[in-house]
Enzyme design. Structure first.
Site, PDB file in Angstrom:
ATOM      1  N   TYR A  11      -3.435  -4.919 -18.444  1.00  0.00           N
ATOM      2  CA  TYR A  11      -2.186  -5.622 -18.100  1.00  0.00           C
ATOM      3  C   TYR A  11      -1.243  -5.706 -19.293  1.00  0.00           C
ATOM      4  CZ  TYR A  11      -4.057  -6.527 -13.511  1.00  0.00           C
ATOM      5  OH  TYR A  11      -4.555  -6.346 -12.239  1.00  0.00           O
ATOM      6  N   ASN A  26       4.977  -6.051  -5.581  1.00  0.00           N
ATOM      7  CA  ASN A  26       5.096  -5.632  -6.974  1.00  0.00           C
ATOM      8  C   ASN A  26       4.997  -6.837  -7.908  1.00  0.00           C
ATOM      9  OD1 ASN A  26       5.487  -3.106  -5.913  1.00  0.00           O
ATOM     10  ND2 ASN A  26       7.710  -3.163  -6.117  1.00  0.00           N
ATOM     11  N   VAL A  27       4.447  -6.572  -9.071  1.00  0.00           N
ATOM     12  CA  VAL A  27       4.306  -7.660 -10.053  1.00  0.00           C
ATOM     13  C   VAL A  27       5.368  -7.508 -11.148  1.00  0.00           C
ATOM     14  CG1 VAL A  27       1.857  -8.033  -9.582  1.00  0.00           C
ATOM     15  CG2 VAL A  27       2.499  -6.331 -11.307  1.00  0.00           C
ATOM     16  N   ASP A  28       6.217  -6.465 -10.990  1.00  0.00           N
ATOM     17  CA  ASP A  28       7.323  -6.325 -11.959  1.00  0.00           C
ATOM     18  C   ASP A  28       8.445  -7.304 -11.587  1.00  0.00           C
ATOM     19  OD1 ASP A  28       8.035  -3.344 -10.161  1.00  0.00           O
ATOM     20  OD2 ASP A  28       9.352  -5.094 -10.141  1.00  0.00           O
ATOM     21  N   HIS A  41       1.581 -10.656  -4.939  1.00  0.00           N
ATOM     22  CA  HIS A  41       0.447 -10.266  -5.798  1.00  0.00           C
ATOM     23  C   HIS A  41       0.597 -10.729  -7.238  1.00  0.00           C
ATOM     24  CE1 HIS A  41      -0.433  -6.842  -2.722  1.00  0.00           C
ATOM     25  NE2 HIS A  41      -0.797  -8.049  -2.272  1.00  0.00           N
ATOM     26  N   GLY A  46       8.754   1.702   0.150  1.00  0.00           N
ATOM     27  CA  GLY A  46       7.864   2.199  -0.897  1.00  0.00           C
ATOM     28  C   GLY A  46       6.510   1.538  -0.949  1.00  0.00           C
ATOM     29  N   SER A 105       2.414   1.983   0.736  1.00  0.00           N
ATOM     30  CA  SER A 105       1.500   2.781   1.588  1.00  0.00           C
ATOM     31  C   SER A 105       0.916   1.923   2.708  1.00  0.00           C
ATOM     32  CB  SER A 105       0.360   3.331   0.725  1.00  0.00           C
ATOM     33  OG  SER A 105      -0.339   2.238   0.105  1.00  0.00           O
TER      34      SER A 105
HETATM   35  N1  APR Z   1      10.713   5.953  -3.180  1.00  0.00           N
HETATM   36  C1  APR Z   1      10.123   5.335  -2.123  1.00  0.00           C
HETATM   37  N2  APR Z   1       8.795   5.345  -1.907  1.00  0.00           N
HETATM   38  C2  APR Z   1       8.045   6.014  -2.800  1.00  0.00           C
HETATM   39  C3  APR Z   1       8.570   6.683  -3.932  1.00  0.00           C
HETATM   40  C4  APR Z   1       9.986   6.632  -4.098  1.00  0.00           C
HETATM   41  N3  APR Z   1      10.587   7.233  -5.126  1.00  0.00           N
HETATM   42  N4  APR Z   1       7.533   7.257  -4.614  1.00  0.00           N
HETATM   43  C5  APR Z   1       6.404   6.940  -3.934  1.00  0.00           C
HETATM   44  N5  APR Z   1       6.706   6.209  -2.848  1.00  0.00           N
HETATM   45  C6  APR Z   1       5.808   5.638  -1.849  1.00  0.00           C
HETATM   46  C7  APR Z   1       4.533   6.421  -1.588  1.00  0.00           C
HETATM   47  O1  APR Z   1       4.762   7.409  -0.609  1.00  0.00           O
HETATM   48  C8  APR Z   1       3.612   5.327  -1.082  1.00  0.00           C
HETATM   49  O2  APR Z   1       3.742   5.149   0.323  1.00  0.00           O
HETATM   50  O3  APR Z   1       5.385   4.386  -2.342  1.00  0.00           O
HETATM   51  C9  APR Z   1       4.125   4.066  -1.788  1.00  0.00           C
HETATM   52  C10 APR Z   1       3.222   3.618  -2.918  1.00  0.00           C
HETATM   53  O4  APR Z   1       1.993   3.220  -2.352  1.00  0.00           O
HETATM   54  P1  APR Z   1       0.913   2.535  -3.307  1.00  0.00           P
HETATM   55  O5  APR Z   1       0.808   3.317  -4.564  1.00  0.00           O
HETATM   56  O6  APR Z   1      -0.292   2.297  -2.471  1.00  0.00           O
HETATM   57  O7  APR Z   1       1.591   1.140  -3.707  1.00  0.00           O
HETATM   58  P2  APR Z   1       1.647  -0.178  -2.843  1.00  0.00           P
HETATM   59  O8  APR Z   1       1.742   0.143  -1.378  1.00  0.00           O
HETATM   60  O9  APR Z   1       2.701  -1.024  -3.432  1.00  0.00           O
HETATM   61  O10 APR Z   1       0.208  -0.836  -3.137  1.00  0.00           O
HETATM   62  C11 APR Z   1      -0.010  -2.101  -2.569  1.00  0.00           C
HETATM   63  O11 APR Z   1      -2.098  -2.210  -3.734  1.00  0.00           O
HETATM   64  O12 APR Z   1      -3.240  -1.771  -5.635  1.00  0.00           O
HETATM   65  C12 APR Z   1      -2.653  -2.768  -4.928  1.00  0.00           C
HETATM   66  O13 APR Z   1      -1.805  -4.773  -5.746  1.00  0.00           O
HETATM   67  C13 APR Z   1      -1.542  -3.409  -5.694  1.00  0.00           C
HETATM   68  O14 APR Z   1       0.531  -4.294  -4.839  1.00  0.00           O
HETATM   69  C14 APR Z   1      -0.316  -3.149  -4.847  1.00  0.00           C
HETATM   70  C15 APR Z   1      -0.894  -2.897  -3.475  1.00  0.00           C
END
Ligand code: APR
Length: 231
Positions: free
Chosen positions: A53, A87-89, A104, A172, A174
């Site tokens: 972190y 997001n934690v940012d 989170h 953005g 998953s």
């Molecule tokens: N613009 C929009 N979406 C994007 C971009 C972009 N430039 N680049 C990537 N993505 C999408 C990917 O297609 C994916 O669907 O952002 C998503 C990222 O997914 P993850 O990496 O799984 O992130 P997130 O969904 O925020 O994860 C959720 O998981 O690990 C834990 O606590 C962590 O908050 C996080 C949670």
């Protein structure tokens, strides 16, 4: 004023230079989630967790909000906008959004391991913690992050906001992690929903849904322009 809820994930910060978790080259490719982002990992090797972190926090002071964060602020001229972020940012804050709920946790904050109400904000000059750094009650400081296996204190508030919204914009994420991903199921039937993501997020049985398969900076601009015109 109509109410907009935004559910944002790592993808909205990707164009600011912050890695996502599950894309190729993402954070979970480089690190074992359970070692660096779980309470068990913290108990087993707190130095490793603190280093993980500290490194992400240090980078956060070097990056800026991008056009997607900034365009969402424009919506506040004609809508009540609640940002529910995984997001934690602090990029939504720095962009100027005024109603932000972190599901989170927050990377720039640390808290007492004894009393979770004792939360401290770190600065650019003092952005790291070490083993032995303690709160005012003498207990070790930890990242103010919701780790896997820990409860998500803000989810009830997030559900309430979602149930009241007229428009729900997913940006953005998953939709891999619960309970955050379940918020889509709490949206009112008639609410207009958008998913902005270059990849096709598997979502089923959601009415009034528009998928915009672009990166955040492009897709948010499209949706914000459409909503400002129709307000
Ligand atoms: N613009 C929009 N979406 C994007 C971009 C972009 N430039 N680049 C990537 N993505 C999408 C990917 O297609 C994916 O669907 O952002 C998503 C990222 O997914 P993850 O990496 O799984 O992130 P997130 O969904 O925020 O994860 C959720 O998981 O690990 C834990 O606590 C962590 O908050 C996080 C949670």
């Amino acid at each position: 004023m109509k109410r907009v809820v935004v559910l944002s994930g790592a993808g909205i910060s990707a164009e600011s230079g912050i890695k996502t978790f599950r894309d190729a080259g993402g954070l979970w490719e480089e690190h074992d989630i359970m070692e660096v982002a779980s309470y068990e990992g913290w108990k087993k090797n707190p130095e490793l967790v603190i280093r993980f972190y500290n490194a992400r926090r240090k980078q956060l002071f070097e990056v800026e909000p991008n056009k997607a964060h900034l365009d969402l602020v424009k919506l506040e001229k004609k809508y009540h906008v609640d940002i529910v972020t995984q997001n934690v940012d602090d990029l939504h804050e720095r962009a100027g959004s005024t109603h932000i709920l972190h599901l989170h946790g927050e990377l720039k904050k640390v808290r007492s391991t004894l009393d979770e109400k004792l939360i401290y904000e770190l600065s650019k000059e003092n952005c790291e913690i070490q083993i032995g750094d303690t709160c005012e009650k003498g207990s070790q400081l930890r990242p103010h992050i919701v780790w896997f296996g820990e409860s998500v204190p803000m989810i009830a508030e997030a559900v309430k906001l979602t149930e009241l919204c007229d428009i729900f914009i997913v940006i953005g994420t998953s939709l891999n992690v619960y309970p955050a991903a379940s918020l889509l199921n709490y949206t009112p039937y008639n609410a207009q929903k958008y998913i902005i993501d270059p990849h096709d997020t598997p979502v089923f049985g959601v009415k009034n849904l528009k998928k915009i398969m672009t990166k955040a900076t492009e897709g948010v601009a499209i949706v914000v322009e459409e909503l400002l015109k129709s307000a």
